[in-house]
Design a protein around this motif. Structure first.
Motif, PDB file in Angstrom:
ATOM      1  N   LEU A  16      73.650  12.556  93.702  1.00  0.00           N
ATOM      2  CA  LEU A  16      72.468  12.466  94.658  1.00  0.00           C
ATOM      3  C   LEU A  16      71.545  13.398  93.704  1.00  0.00           C
ATOM      4  N   PRO A  17      70.874  13.144  92.933  1.00  0.00           N
ATOM      5  CA  PRO A  17      69.961  13.917  92.160  1.00  0.00           C
ATOM      6  C   PRO A  17      68.716  14.310  93.359  1.00  0.00           C
ATOM      7  N   GLY A  18      68.068  15.600  92.976  1.00  0.00           N
ATOM      8  CA  GLY A  18      66.913  15.795  93.910  1.00  0.00           C
ATOM      9  C   GLY A  18      65.608  14.809  93.261  1.00  0.00           C
ATOM     10  N   LEU A  19      64.235  15.152  93.963  1.00  0.00           N
ATOM     11  CA  LEU A  19      63.378  14.611  93.533  1.00  0.00           C
ATOM     12  C   LEU A  19      62.990  14.667  92.108  1.00  0.00           C
ATOM     13  N   HIS A  20      63.292  15.313  91.525  1.00  0.00           N
ATOM     14  CA  HIS A  20      62.679  15.540  89.960  1.00  0.00           C
ATOM     15  C   HIS A  20      63.794  15.714  89.068  1.00  0.00           C
TER      16      HIS A  20
END
Length: 113
Positions: A16-20
């Protein structure tokens, strides 16, 4: 899930990567986990320790597999540890099935006669 593996610095990947594209912050993850519990569980379940942390799903899976009759060797393999650790941690999670186990023992004893 392997298709979702994305680089996360030098240490590996993030499901689950972050926004960037970097790692998802713990506070964001915790906030979404809390919201998901509130949507998926009843009010009394939310008030209980049931899946309070994402890691609790591991324990739920192990308990489910053991109670479903999956051999302990396979459950241990899936969890990534030995059978001795599995039985020490999860033996108390095995619930019910007394009649089935008694029938198995009775059947084994009948074959000995």
């Amino acid at each position: 899930m392997r298709a979702r593996r994305e680089p996360r610095g030098r240490s590996g990947w993030s499901l689950l990567p972050g926004l960037h594209g970097g790692p998802l912050s713990e506070s964001v993850y915790d906030r979404w986990w809390k919201l998901a519990r509130e949507k998926a569980l009843t009010e009394s379940q939310v008030a209980s320790p049931l899946v309070r942390r994402p890691y609790d799903l591991r324990h739920a899976a192990a308990s489910l597999w053991l109670n479903a009759g999956v051999p302990p060797t396979e459950v241990a393999r899936r969890l990534g540890h030995g059978v001795a650790v599995l039985l020490r941690v999860y033996a108390n999670c095995i619930d019910g099935g007394d009649d089935t186990m008694n029938d198995k023992v009775g059947g084994a004893l009948a074959r000995v006669d």
